[in-house]
Design a protein around this motif. Structure first.
Motif, PDB file in Angstrom:
ATOM      1  N   VAL A  94       0.839  -1.203   0.000  1.00  0.00           N
ATOM      2  CA  VAL A  94       0.000   0.000   0.000  1.00  0.00           C
ATOM      3  C   VAL A  94       0.873   1.253   0.000  1.00  0.00           C
ATOM      4  O   VAL A  94       0.640   2.187  -0.783  1.00  0.00           O
ATOM      5  CB  VAL A  94      -0.964  -0.010   1.208  1.00  0.00           C
ATOM      6  CG1 VAL A  94      -1.668   1.329   1.355  1.00  0.00           C
ATOM      7  CG2 VAL A  94      -1.977  -1.147   1.052  1.00  0.00           C
ATOM      8  N   GLN A  95       1.888   1.283   0.839  1.00  0.00           N
ATOM      9  CA  GLN A  95       2.751   2.466   0.920  1.00  0.00           C
ATOM     10  C   GLN A  95       3.568   2.669  -0.351  1.00  0.00           C
ATOM     11  O   GLN A  95       3.884   3.800  -0.699  1.00  0.00           O
ATOM     12  CB  GLN A  95       3.657   2.387   2.139  1.00  0.00           C
ATOM     13  CG  GLN A  95       2.879   2.608   3.415  1.00  0.00           C
ATOM     14  CD  GLN A  95       3.748   2.620   4.653  1.00  0.00           C
ATOM     15  OE1 GLN A  95       4.727   1.887   4.729  1.00  0.00           O
ATOM     16  NE2 GLN A  95       3.370   3.436   5.618  1.00  0.00           N
ATOM     17  N   HIS A  99       1.696   6.680   0.094  1.00  0.00           N
ATOM     18  CA  HIS A  99       1.831   6.721   1.556  1.00  0.00           C
ATOM     19  C   HIS A  99       0.571   7.239   2.236  1.00  0.00           C
ATOM     20  O   HIS A  99       0.302   6.897   3.375  1.00  0.00           O
ATOM     21  CB  HIS A  99       3.021   7.607   1.966  1.00  0.00           C
ATOM     22  CG  HIS A  99       4.337   6.954   1.746  1.00  0.00           C
ATOM     23  ND1 HIS A  99       4.824   5.987   2.578  1.00  0.00           N
ATOM     24  CD2 HIS A  99       5.261   7.114   0.764  1.00  0.00           C
ATOM     25  CE1 HIS A  99       6.005   5.581   2.144  1.00  0.00           C
ATOM     26  NE2 HIS A  99       6.296   6.243   1.036  1.00  0.00           N
ATOM     27  N   GLY A 100      -0.205   8.051   1.544  1.00  0.00           N
ATOM     28  CA  GLY A 100      -1.402   8.636   2.142  1.00  0.00           C
ATOM     29  C   GLY A 100      -2.565   7.687   2.311  1.00  0.00           C
ATOM     30  O   GLY A 100      -3.498   7.977   3.059  1.00  0.00           O
ATOM     31  N   LEU A 101      -2.518   6.553   1.651  1.00  0.00           N
ATOM     32  CA  LEU A 101      -3.644   5.615   1.739  1.00  0.00           C
ATOM     33  C   LEU A 101      -3.908   5.145   3.164  1.00  0.00           C
ATOM     34  O   LEU A 101      -5.060   5.106   3.606  1.00  0.00           O
ATOM     35  CB  LEU A 101      -3.405   4.396   0.845  1.00  0.00           C
ATOM     36  CG  LEU A 101      -4.026   4.449  -0.541  1.00  0.00           C
ATOM     37  CD1 LEU A 101      -3.593   3.241  -1.354  1.00  0.00           C
ATOM     38  CD2 LEU A 101      -5.519   4.555  -0.488  1.00  0.00           C
ATOM     39  N   LEU A 102      -2.881   4.771   3.876  1.00  0.00           N
ATOM     40  CA  LEU A 102      -3.080   4.264   5.232  1.00  0.00           C
ATOM     41  C   LEU A 102      -3.527   5.351   6.206  1.00  0.00           C
ATOM     42  O   LEU A 102      -4.058   5.041   7.271  1.00  0.00           O
ATOM     43  CB  LEU A 102      -1.817   3.569   5.739  1.00  0.00           C
ATOM     44  CG  LEU A 102      -1.501   2.253   5.033  1.00  0.00           C
ATOM     45  CD1 LEU A 102      -0.172   1.673   5.510  1.00  0.00           C
ATOM     46  CD2 LEU A 102      -2.616   1.244   5.204  1.00  0.00           C
ATOM     47  N   ALA A 115      -5.224   0.399  -3.185  1.00  0.00           N
ATOM     48  CA  ALA A 115      -3.913   0.555  -3.829  1.00  0.00           C
ATOM     49  C   ALA A 115      -3.946  -0.055  -5.226  1.00  0.00           C
ATOM     50  O   ALA A 115      -3.429   0.528  -6.187  1.00  0.00           O
ATOM     51  CB  ALA A 115      -2.821  -0.091  -2.984  1.00  0.00           C
ATOM     52  N   ALA A 116      -4.555  -1.221  -5.344  1.00  0.00           N
ATOM     53  CA  ALA A 116      -4.690  -1.854  -6.661  1.00  0.00           C
ATOM     54  C   ALA A 116      -5.550  -0.997  -7.578  1.00  0.00           C
ATOM     55  O   ALA A 116      -5.253  -0.858  -8.773  1.00  0.00           O
ATOM     56  CB  ALA A 116      -5.286  -3.252  -6.520  1.00  0.00           C
ATOM     57  N   ALA A 117      -6.584  -0.381  -7.025  1.00  0.00           N
ATOM     58  CA  ALA A 117      -7.450   0.494  -7.826  1.00  0.00           C
ATOM     59  C   ALA A 117      -6.669   1.712  -8.322  1.00  0.00           C
ATOM     60  O   ALA A 117      -6.789   2.105  -9.486  1.00  0.00           O
ATOM     61  CB  ALA A 117      -8.663   0.933  -6.999  1.00  0.00           C
ATOM     62  N   ASN A 139     -12.320  12.334  -0.957  1.00  0.00           N
ATOM     63  CA  ASN A 139     -11.495  13.501  -1.289  1.00  0.00           C
ATOM     64  C   ASN A 139     -10.084  13.080  -1.695  1.00  0.00           C
ATOM     65  O   ASN A 139      -9.508  13.629  -2.632  1.00  0.00           O
ATOM     66  CB  ASN A 139     -11.429  14.470  -0.103  1.00  0.00           C
ATOM     67  CG  ASN A 139     -12.756  15.136   0.168  1.00  0.00           C
ATOM     68  OD1 ASN A 139     -13.618  15.219  -0.697  1.00  0.00           O
ATOM     69  ND2 ASN A 139     -12.947  15.584   1.402  1.00  0.00           N
ATOM     70  N   PHE A 140      -9.523  12.103  -1.000  1.00  0.00           N
ATOM     71  CA  PHE A 140      -8.185  11.596  -1.305  1.00  0.00           C
ATOM     72  C   PHE A 140      -8.133  11.013  -2.712  1.00  0.00           C
ATOM     73  O   PHE A 140      -7.180  11.220  -3.458  1.00  0.00           O
ATOM     74  CB  PHE A 140      -7.777  10.548  -0.264  1.00  0.00           C
ATOM     75  CG  PHE A 140      -6.436   9.946  -0.513  1.00  0.00           C
ATOM     76  CD1 PHE A 140      -5.274  10.621  -0.157  1.00  0.00           C
ATOM     77  CD2 PHE A 140      -6.321   8.700  -1.100  1.00  0.00           C
ATOM     78  CE1 PHE A 140      -4.026  10.063  -0.384  1.00  0.00           C
ATOM     79  CE2 PHE A 140      -5.080   8.128  -1.333  1.00  0.00           C
ATOM     80  CZ  PHE A 140      -3.930   8.818  -0.975  1.00  0.00           C
TER      81      PHE A 140
END
Length: 156
Positions: A94-95, A99-102, A115-117, A139-140
């Motif tokens: 994911v990172q 990095h903002g996903l988590l 992350a795959a998307a 928003n992200f």
């Protein structure tokens, strides 16, 4: 069920784009409500396939429906380099994408799908209300042009 997944086309997450990715809970919901999914460019990550195989023994009366869903639904399996339960690998994957996903998704397993998307520029169909239907995540994802849907009618 594994043999049915083995008959599906597999593609690398680095070689495909523009799919609609199905989350595990969305597949189970479709089966429990007898919904057919007729969308072009449909995908399921190998991570979600493994999740389904892990919970197969708990699905009871839905097992037959899931087998039928796999047989009757046209989708590709998007190979991602991580498996459920390998938390450090999940986090690293994911990172490596963002990095903002988590910071926006508390559950690392759900973040793997997102992350795959992002990597494949794909929208997502899920029923996960806790982690994937937040204004913060919406928003992200805006800059990526990715949408998370909870109903088939929203995407068609």
């Amino acid at each position: 069920m594994k043999e049915l997944f083995d008959n599906k086309k597999r593609v690398s997450w680095r070689e495909v784009s523009g799919l609609v990715l199905l989350d595990t809970c969305f597949i189970i919901d479709c089966v429990s409500r007898n919904k057919k999914v007729k969308i072009n460019n449909l995908g399921v990550t190998s991570f979600n396939v493994e999740e389904l195989l892990r919970v197969e023994h708990r699905l009871g009366h839905l097992k037959r429906g899931i087998r039928k869903f796999i047989k009757d639904t046209d989708f590709v399996i998007v190979e991602v380099p991580v498996s459920p339960g390998a938390w450090m690998q999940e986090k690293d994957f994911v990172q490596a994408v963002d990095h903002g996903l988590l910071k926006n998704i508390a559950d690392t397993s759900d973040a793997v799908l997102m992350a795959a998307a992002i990597q494949t520029q794909s929208d997502v169909l899920t029923k996960d209300k806790h982690h994937l239907f937040t204004t913060q995540l919406e928003n992200f994802l805006y800059d990526y042009g990715i949408h998370v849907y909870k109903e088939l009618k929203d995407i068609q």
